[in-house]
Motif scaffolding. Structure first.
Motif, PDB file in Angstrom:
ATOM      1  N   SER A  36       0.797  -1.227   0.000  1.00 53.27           N
ATOM      2  CA  SER A  36       0.000   0.000   0.000  1.00 53.27           C
ATOM      3  C   SER A  36       0.832   1.281   0.000  1.00 53.27           C
ATOM      4  O   SER A  36       1.707   1.466   0.837  1.00 53.27           O
ATOM      5  N   ASP A  37       0.511   2.177  -0.928  1.00 54.49           N
ATOM      6  CA  ASP A  37       1.143   3.500  -0.932  1.00 54.49           C
ATOM      7  C   ASP A  37       0.634   4.346   0.224  1.00 54.49           C
ATOM      8  O   ASP A  37       1.311   5.278   0.664  1.00 54.49           O
ATOM      9  N   THR A  38      -0.566   4.038   0.712  1.00 55.46           N
ATOM     10  CA  THR A  38      -1.093   4.750   1.871  1.00 55.46           C
ATOM     11  C   THR A  38      -0.187   4.550   3.076  1.00 55.46           C
ATOM     12  O   THR A  38       0.008   5.459   3.882  1.00 55.46           O
ATOM     13  N   GLU A  39       0.391   3.363   3.199  1.00 52.99           N
ATOM     14  CA  GLU A  39       1.180   3.009   4.371  1.00 52.99           C
ATOM     15  C   GLU A  39       2.686   3.189   4.186  1.00 52.99           C
ATOM     16  O   GLU A  39       3.437   3.061   5.157  1.00 52.99           O
ATOM     17  N   VAL A  40       3.145   3.478   2.959  1.00 46.83           N
ATOM     18  CA  VAL A  40       4.580   3.375   2.683  1.00 46.83           C
ATOM     19  C   VAL A  40       5.413   4.390   3.468  1.00 46.83           C
ATOM     20  O   VAL A  40       6.479   4.054   3.998  1.00 46.83           O
ATOM     21  N   ASN A  41       4.953   5.637   3.588  1.00 46.31           N
ATOM     22  CA  ASN A  41       5.736   6.623   4.343  1.00 46.31           C
ATOM     23  C   ASN A  41       5.860   6.221   5.808  1.00 46.31           C
ATOM     24  O   ASN A  41       6.929   6.342   6.417  1.00 46.31           O
ATOM     25  N   LEU A  42       4.761   5.748   6.378  1.00 42.84           N
ATOM     26  CA  LEU A  42       4.780   5.287   7.765  1.00 42.84           C
ATOM     27  C   LEU A  42       5.704   4.090   7.912  1.00 42.84           C
ATOM     28  O   LEU A  42       6.491   4.010   8.865  1.00 42.84           O
ATOM     29  N   ALA A  43       5.639   3.147   6.978  1.00 38.29           N
ATOM     30  CA  ALA A  43       6.478   1.950   7.042  1.00 38.29           C
ATOM     31  C   ALA A  43       7.955   2.315   7.005  1.00 38.29           C
ATOM     32  O   ALA A  43       8.770   1.739   7.749  1.00 38.29           O
ATOM     33  N   VAL A  44       8.322   3.259   6.146  1.00 37.28           N
ATOM     34  CA  VAL A  44       9.720   3.689   6.058  1.00 37.28           C
ATOM     35  C   VAL A  44      10.176   4.301   7.379  1.00 37.28           C
ATOM     36  O   VAL A  44      11.260   3.996   7.893  1.00 37.28           O
ATOM     37  N   ASN A  45       9.344   5.146   7.979  1.00 38.09           N
ATOM     38  CA  ASN A  45       9.708   5.790   9.241  1.00 38.09           C
ATOM     39  C   ASN A  45       9.848   4.763  10.367  1.00 38.09           C
ATOM     40  O   ASN A  45      10.792   4.813  11.165  1.00 38.09           O
ATOM     41  N   LEU A  46       8.921   3.802  10.414  1.00 42.43           N
ATOM     42  CA  LEU A  46       9.008   2.739  11.420  1.00 42.43           C
ATOM     43  C   LEU A  46      10.282   1.923  11.234  1.00 42.43           C
ATOM     44  O   LEU A  46      10.965   1.574  12.203  1.00 42.43           O
ATOM     45  N   ALA A  47      10.608   1.616   9.972  1.00 38.06           N
ATOM     46  CA  ALA A  47      11.807   0.823   9.685  1.00 38.06           C
ATOM     47  C   ALA A  47      13.076   1.571  10.075  1.00 38.06           C
ATOM     48  O   ALA A  47      14.025   0.971  10.613  1.00 38.06           O
ATOM     49  N   GLU A  48      13.112   2.857   9.807  1.00 40.98           N
ATOM     50  CA  GLU A  48      14.282   3.662  10.179  1.00 40.98           C
ATOM     51  C   GLU A  48      14.518   3.609  11.685  1.00 40.98           C
ATOM     52  O   GLU A  48      15.652   3.430  12.152  1.00 40.98           O
ATOM     53  N   GLN A  49      13.441   3.779  12.440  1.00 41.94           N
ATOM     54  CA  GLN A  49      13.561   3.783  13.894  1.00 41.94           C
ATOM     55  C   GLN A  49      13.903   2.390  14.425  1.00 41.94           C
ATOM     56  O   GLN A  49      14.702   2.249  15.352  1.00 41.94           O
ATOM     57  N   PHE A  50      13.309   1.369  13.829  1.00 40.79           N
ATOM     58  CA  PHE A  50      13.580   0.002  14.277  1.00 40.79           C
ATOM     59  C   PHE A  50      15.033  -0.383  14.020  1.00 40.79           C
ATOM     60  O   PHE A  50      15.647  -1.103  14.813  1.00 40.79           O
ATOM     61  N   ALA A  51      15.597   0.109  12.926  1.00 36.14           N
ATOM     62  CA  ALA A  51      16.990  -0.205  12.591  1.00 36.14           C
ATOM     63  C   ALA A  51      17.965   0.355  13.624  1.00 36.14           C
ATOM     64  O   ALA A  51      19.049  -0.191  13.826  1.00 36.14           O
ATOM     65  N   THR A  52      17.577   1.426  14.310  1.00 28.69           N
ATOM     66  CA  THR A  52      18.451   1.968  15.354  1.00 28.69           C
ATOM     67  C   THR A  52      18.441   1.085  16.593  1.00 28.69           C
ATOM     68  O   THR A  52      19.379   1.103  17.392  1.00 28.69           O
ATOM     69  N   ILE A  53      17.362   0.308  16.749  1.00 27.74           N
ATOM     70  CA  ILE A  53      17.244  -0.592  17.896  1.00 27.74           C
ATOM     71  C   ILE A  53      17.886  -1.939  17.587  1.00 27.74           C
ATOM     72  O   ILE A  53      18.575  -2.524  18.424  1.00 27.74           O
ATOM     73  N   ASP A  54      17.647  -2.451  16.371  1.00 34.60           N
ATOM     74  CA  ASP A  54      18.209  -3.740  15.972  1.00 34.60           C
ATOM     75  C   ASP A  54      18.812  -3.613  14.577  1.00 34.60           C
ATOM     76  O   ASP A  54      18.159  -3.899  13.579  1.00 34.60           O
ATOM     77  N   PRO A  55      20.057  -3.149  14.486  1.00 34.27           N
ATOM     78  CA  PRO A  55      20.685  -2.926  13.178  1.00 34.27           C
ATOM     79  C   PRO A  55      20.997  -4.205  12.410  1.00 34.27           C
ATOM     80  O   PRO A  55      21.462  -4.141  11.274  1.00 34.27           O
ATOM     81  N   GLU A  56      20.749  -5.374  12.997  1.00 37.10           N
ATOM     82  CA  GLU A  56      20.999  -6.622  12.280  1.00 37.10           C
ATOM     83  C   GLU A  56      19.872  -6.961  11.305  1.00 37.10           C
ATOM     84  O   GLU A  56      19.966  -7.906  10.542  1.00 37.10           O
TER      85      GLU A  56
END
Length: 291
Positions: A36-56
């Protein structure tokens, strides 16, 4: 804007991939998320933040519409499909026929906003009139406003979950003259430049488009001519389910991918994840359903 977003998503995927490779943990936590394009911006932001917690973790994200995400899941090209609509009966059958077990996550509530050019003398519209516009029965703004101009419709392709949602809610077939755009950004750009335009986008998306409020206005929606008009950006209206065009947002996860996906799902439900969801203009509601 769409091209810039694509570049950002690609950059995010590459960066996360590099981090994952340098981690060399061997856990194989590579996640592909499409839809969904409706969710893509949110998904990217969530992924960015999650990567700081678990960079693996390596989280690659792309849009393209709910239908594309679901098809990618069916074909083994994704672990998570973001979708702004539930599975159709045909899609459910296809997964069962292939023996693919899914988990369904309802992780947020969304509202679809209808936007027009800032200069159009219209602030609210009832559902019946909106349906007549999008179906092509009403072709000129003069029929409902003081502006005598033909109406241009900016919509989505048939693979879009938002396209299907609006069509079903209004019980219409879209006008053959409607322009089919590839995402929220294109629709907004079209309406910004067109004083005769009307389009529909995710309320969370338009709320976070910096120049949107300068060039477009979000119409309030009435379920009938005598009903109270409600705004998709009013939290009280959404929480009380008063806005006609609100819906749950889904994530479909392949069962065999669940163990590696679950830490990310848990992050979405964490206090930080909930704050990010709210910051994007969505409303929190978490539910996991085993299909």
């Amino acid at each position: 804007m769409e091209r810039e977003l694509a570049k950002c998503i690609l950059f995010l995927s590459v960066c996360l991939g590099l981090v994952f490779c340098t981690g060399c943990s061997g856990r194989g936590n590579s996640i592909k998320m499409k839809g969904s394009d409706t969710e893509v911006n949110l998904a990217v932001n969530l992924a960015e933040q999650f990567a700081t917690i678990d960079p693996e973790f390596n989280i690659a994200i792309s849009g393209g519409g709910s239908g594309l995400g679901i098809t990618s899941l069916l074909n083994g090209q994704a672990d998570i499909a973001n979708s702004s609509r539930p599975l159709s009966k045909e899609e459910t059958k296809q997964f069962k026929d292939k023996g693919i077990a899914l988990r369904t996550i309802i992780f947020a509530e969304d509202a679809t906003a209808f936007v027009v050019h800032r200069d159009l003398p219209l602030e609210e519209i009832d559902v019946a009139t909106l349906g007549k516009i999008l179906s092509g029965e009403i072709k000129n703004w003069a029929e409902i406003t003081t502006t005598d101009l033909p109406i241009n419709i900016y919509g989505r392709q048939s693979s879009s979950g938002t396209h299907s949602f609006v069509k079903k809610k209004l019980d219409i077939e879209f006008s053959s003259a409607a322009k089919e755009m590839t995402g929220n950004a294109q629709i907004l750009e079209g309406v910004k430049a067109d004083k005769t335009g009307i389009g529909y986008v995710g309320a969370g998306y338009v709320a976070h488009e910096p120049t949107a409020n300068e060039s477009v206005k979000i119409l309030k929606i009435k379920e009938s001519e005598t009903a109270v008009a409600q705004s998709p950006t009013d939290p009280e209206a959404i929480n009380n389910r008063l806005y006609f065009f609100q819906r749950p947002l889904y994530q479909f996860v392949i069962e065999k991918s669940w163990d590696k996906v679950k830490p990310f799902i848990d992050f979405e439900r964490s206090p930080l994840g909930e704050k990010l969801i709210e910051a994007h203009g969505y409303y929190n509601t978490q539910e996991v359903i085993s299909d």
